[in-house]
Design a protein around this motif. Sequence first.
Motif, PDB file in Angstrom:
ATOM      1  N   SER A 182       0.807  -1.113   0.068  1.00  0.00           N
ATOM      2  CA  SER A 182      -0.048   0.017   0.074  1.00  0.00           C
ATOM      3  C   SER A 182       0.703   1.391  -0.078  1.00  0.00           C
ATOM      4  CB  SER A 182      -0.895  -0.078   1.224  1.00  0.00           C
ATOM      5  OG  SER A 182      -2.013  -1.154   1.247  1.00  0.00           O
ATOM      6  N   SER A 183       2.082   1.280  -0.173  1.00  0.00           N
ATOM      7  CA  SER A 183       3.021   2.384  -0.009  1.00  0.00           C
ATOM      8  C   SER A 183       3.085   3.049  -1.587  1.00  0.00           C
ATOM      9  CB  SER A 183       4.442   2.133  -0.026  1.00  0.00           C
ATOM     10  OG  SER A 183       5.093   0.947  -0.503  1.00  0.00           O
ATOM     11  N   ARG A 184       3.295   4.217  -1.822  1.00  0.00           N
ATOM     12  CA  ARG A 184       3.030   4.673  -3.243  1.00  0.00           C
ATOM     13  C   ARG A 184       4.441   5.482  -3.699  1.00  0.00           C
ATOM     14  NH1 ARG A 184      -2.340   7.935  -4.293  1.00  0.00           N
ATOM     15  NH2 ARG A 184      -1.472   7.702  -6.535  1.00  0.00           N
ATOM     16  N   PRO A 185       5.544   5.104  -4.144  1.00  0.00           N
ATOM     17  CA  PRO A 185       6.651   5.699  -4.566  1.00  0.00           C
ATOM     18  C   PRO A 185       6.439   6.917  -5.488  1.00  0.00           C
ATOM     19  CG  PRO A 185       6.590   3.518  -5.543  1.00  0.00           C
ATOM     20  CD  PRO A 185       5.393   3.586  -4.757  1.00  0.00           C
ATOM     21  N   ASP A 186       7.207   7.805  -5.921  1.00  0.00           N
ATOM     22  CA  ASP A 186       7.062   8.850  -6.771  1.00  0.00           C
ATOM     23  C   ASP A 186       7.010   8.043  -8.406  1.00  0.00           C
ATOM     24  OD1 ASP A 186       6.721  10.802  -5.017  1.00  0.00           O
ATOM     25  OD2 ASP A 186       8.837  11.204  -4.899  1.00  0.00           O
ATOM     26  N   CYS A 187       7.904   7.066  -8.495  1.00  0.00           N
ATOM     27  CA  CYS A 187       7.905   6.415  -9.925  1.00  0.00           C
ATOM     28  C   CYS A 187       8.493   5.045 -10.026  1.00  0.00           C
ATOM     29  CB  CYS A 187       8.669   7.357 -10.760  1.00  0.00           C
ATOM     30  SG  CYS A 187       8.964   6.808 -12.609  1.00  0.00           S
ATOM     31  N   THR A 188       7.997   4.349 -10.721  1.00  0.00           N
ATOM     32  CA  THR A 188       8.590   3.134 -11.005  1.00  0.00           C
ATOM     33  C   THR A 188       8.857   2.847 -12.491  1.00  0.00           C
ATOM     34  OG1 THR A 188       6.445   1.749 -11.257  1.00  0.00           O
ATOM     35  CG2 THR A 188       7.315   1.815  -8.888  1.00  0.00           C
ATOM     36  N   ILE A 189       9.926   2.359 -12.744  1.00  0.00           N
ATOM     37  CA  ILE A 189      10.409   2.122 -14.215  1.00  0.00           C
ATOM     38  C   ILE A 189      10.346   0.574 -14.374  1.00  0.00           C
ATOM     39  CG2 ILE A 189      12.266   2.397 -15.823  1.00  0.00           C
ATOM     40  CD1 ILE A 189      13.088   4.651 -14.154  1.00  0.00           C
ATOM     41  N   VAL A 235      16.571   9.689   7.743  1.00  0.00           N
ATOM     42  CA  VAL A 235      15.095   9.190   7.671  1.00  0.00           C
ATOM     43  C   VAL A 235      14.653   8.754   6.469  1.00  0.00           C
ATOM     44  CG1 VAL A 235      12.878   9.871   8.330  1.00  0.00           C
ATOM     45  CG2 VAL A 235      14.635  10.607  10.063  1.00  0.00           C
ATOM     46  N   HIS A 236      14.866   9.523   5.483  1.00  0.00           N
ATOM     47  CA  HIS A 236      14.305   9.453   4.246  1.00  0.00           C
ATOM     48  C   HIS A 236      15.186   8.256   3.476  1.00  0.00           C
ATOM     49  CE1 HIS A 236      11.998  12.971   3.416  1.00  0.00           C
ATOM     50  NE2 HIS A 236      13.011  13.731   3.645  1.00  0.00           N
ATOM     51  N   VAL A 237      16.324   8.041   3.844  1.00  0.00           N
ATOM     52  CA  VAL A 237      17.083   6.766   3.302  1.00  0.00           C
ATOM     53  C   VAL A 237      16.281   5.345   3.962  1.00  0.00           C
ATOM     54  CG1 VAL A 237      19.158   5.316   3.419  1.00  0.00           C
ATOM     55  CG2 VAL A 237      19.174   7.868   2.561  1.00  0.00           C
ATOM     56  N   ARG A 238      15.889   5.438   4.954  1.00  0.00           N
ATOM     57  CA  ARG A 238      15.355   4.456   5.926  1.00  0.00           C
ATOM     58  C   ARG A 238      13.871   4.236   5.403  1.00  0.00           C
ATOM     59  NH1 ARG A 238      17.052   5.941  10.467  1.00  0.00           N
ATOM     60  NH2 ARG A 238      15.379   7.012  11.248  1.00  0.00           N
ATOM     61  N   ASP A 239      13.254   5.212   5.134  1.00  0.00           N
ATOM     62  CA  ASP A 239      11.780   5.060   4.720  1.00  0.00           C
ATOM     63  C   ASP A 239      11.637   4.356   3.500  1.00  0.00           C
ATOM     64  OD1 ASP A 239      10.694   6.112   6.959  1.00  0.00           O
ATOM     65  OD2 ASP A 239      10.626   8.235   6.077  1.00  0.00           O
ATOM     66  N   ILE A 240      12.515   4.770   2.429  1.00  0.00           N
ATOM     67  CA  ILE A 240      12.685   4.280   0.900  1.00  0.00           C
ATOM     68  C   ILE A 240      12.888   2.867   1.238  1.00  0.00           C
ATOM     69  CG2 ILE A 240      13.722   4.395  -1.035  1.00  0.00           C
ATOM     70  CD1 ILE A 240      14.257   7.503  -0.966  1.00  0.00           C
ATOM     71  N   GLN A 251      13.015  -3.740  -7.591  1.00  0.00           N
ATOM     72  CA  GLN A 251      14.687  -4.003  -7.570  1.00  0.00           C
ATOM     73  C   GLN A 251      15.273  -4.004  -6.195  1.00  0.00           C
ATOM     74  OE1 GLN A 251      16.813  -5.075 -10.048  1.00  0.00           O
ATOM     75  NE2 GLN A 251      14.791  -5.144 -11.621  1.00  0.00           N
ATOM     76  N   GLU A 252      16.453  -4.681  -6.110  1.00  0.00           N
ATOM     77  CA  GLU A 252      16.990  -4.619  -4.817  1.00  0.00           C
ATOM     78  C   GLU A 252      17.725  -3.193  -4.531  1.00  0.00           C
ATOM     79  OE1 GLU A 252      20.049  -7.476  -4.698  1.00  0.00           O
ATOM     80  OE2 GLU A 252      18.489  -9.380  -4.696  1.00  0.00           O
ATOM     81  N   THR A 253      17.727  -2.248  -5.291  1.00  0.00           N
ATOM     82  CA  THR A 253      18.212  -0.967  -5.414  1.00  0.00           C
ATOM     83  C   THR A 253      17.141  -0.011  -5.786  1.00  0.00           C
ATOM     84  OG1 THR A 253      20.349  -1.836  -5.665  1.00  0.00           O
ATOM     85  CG2 THR A 253      19.972   0.658  -6.086  1.00  0.00           C
ATOM     86  N   ALA A 254      17.115   1.178  -5.134  1.00  0.00           N
ATOM     87  CA  ALA A 254      16.213   2.045  -5.308  1.00  0.00           C
ATOM     88  C   ALA A 254      16.981   3.569  -5.518  1.00  0.00           C
ATOM     89  CB  ALA A 254      15.084   2.572  -4.175  1.00  0.00           C
ATOM     90  N   ILE A 283      20.348   2.287  -1.454  1.00  0.00           N
ATOM     91  CA  ILE A 283      19.570   3.305  -2.041  1.00  0.00           C
ATOM     92  C   ILE A 283      20.949   4.079  -2.720  1.00  0.00           C
ATOM     93  CG2 ILE A 283      18.265   5.358  -1.355  1.00  0.00           C
ATOM     94  CD1 ILE A 283      17.034   2.890  -0.750  1.00  0.00           C
ATOM     95  N   VAL A 284      20.379   4.627  -3.944  1.00  0.00           N
ATOM     96  CA  VAL A 284      21.558   5.527  -4.570  1.00  0.00           C
ATOM     97  C   VAL A 284      20.989   6.988  -4.685  1.00  0.00           C
ATOM     98  CG1 VAL A 284      22.732   5.571  -6.836  1.00  0.00           C
ATOM     99  CG2 VAL A 284      22.104   3.197  -6.021  1.00  0.00           C
TER     100      VAL A 284
END
Length: 397
Positions: A182-189, A235-240, A251-254, A283-284
């Motif tokens: 139910s999370s909504r990221p800004d974009c998925t490719i 905090v942002h890195v942990r949330d992502i 993917q294993e990387t965001a 996280i990159v």
Amino acid sequence: MNSIFSTDNPVFILGTYPIGPDLLLAAGAILLAGLVLSIVFSARRERRRAREADERMATLVAAQTEMQGRIAAMTEVFGTRQSELNQSINQRIDGMTHRLGVSITEQTKATHENLRRLQERLAVIDTAQNNIQSLAKDMAGLQHILSNKQTRGAFGQSRMETIIADGLPMGAYTFQPTLSNSSRPDCTIRMPNGQPVLVVDAKFPLESWNAIRNAGSDTEAARQAGLQFRRDMEVHVRDIAGKYLIAGETQETAFLFVPSESIFAEIHEHFEAIVQKAHRARIVIVSPSLLLLSIQVIQSILRDARMREQAHLIQGEVIRLMEDLGRLDERIRKLHGHFTSAQKDVDDILVSSDKLKRRGARIEALELDSKPASSAPESRTAENRFGQLKLKVVDED
């Protein structure tokens, strides 16, 4: 006879020898003879010197005459050279005057052209100044947008969406999708070959960054702002990492998108710990240029995947092309056989025609003793071959 050294009536005594008058007369005669000889020798020397002086004078006169001739010749040569030099100088002056006039004309044209270009550039500068003024107004509007947290987040997300939409085709990305948790990221490719999607998020703590910039020379305020910025980034890195990295679904990387190249450089220069922690969390942190480069790489991967998907179609078309080529080769070989047979028939017809010509020539020469009966079979043979050739040509058509 008395000796000249007679001591009778000596005039004077020189040392121990008495000198008499005879001795004095002999000495005077000797002196007189020496004086005469000296005068003669002097006269001879004077005459020799006179002759030498005359010779030298003649030589000097000849040298003077020769010098006068040379001076006259040199005067004539110098006059000619002076005339030629004056003519050459006049020609060079005329050429220089002409070139100077041409150069001045060209320089005048170049000056007018440069003035025209300068006016054009000034017009461009005026246009650029107007654009800068309008850009300043836009920057003021941008500052107003960035002062609001929601509008600022929308600005960063819109920039990220513009980069992705310009670099990838429709259907290769999705904005604001909903994941299984139910999370909504800004974009998925979308990745090729059924691989999980790549998540891109555009969250960034701009308030903490502005606090660092506003601290200025205040060391304590800058330190506190830096600590707050580091905490917000963690905090942002942990949330992502906790929300958007789902095994089998993403993917294993965001990507964590930073909407400014200067902020991206400052993070890597002064906040290396945040970068290392983001790497450990897979996280990159990407800037606009790095996101664009990643999009181009992904586009190349998608293009290669589409080419591999269409490889079997291309292979089938190549197989059918080879089949058509085999049939074409077979038909060309058959046509070559027909042409070879037709050429043989034409050669036979030419042989028969030559025989008919020779027989006609013999008949014309009244060679009646040859075998006339054989001409008819030859004619019939030629007609039969000609008829067969016509039938073959009709069959081939």
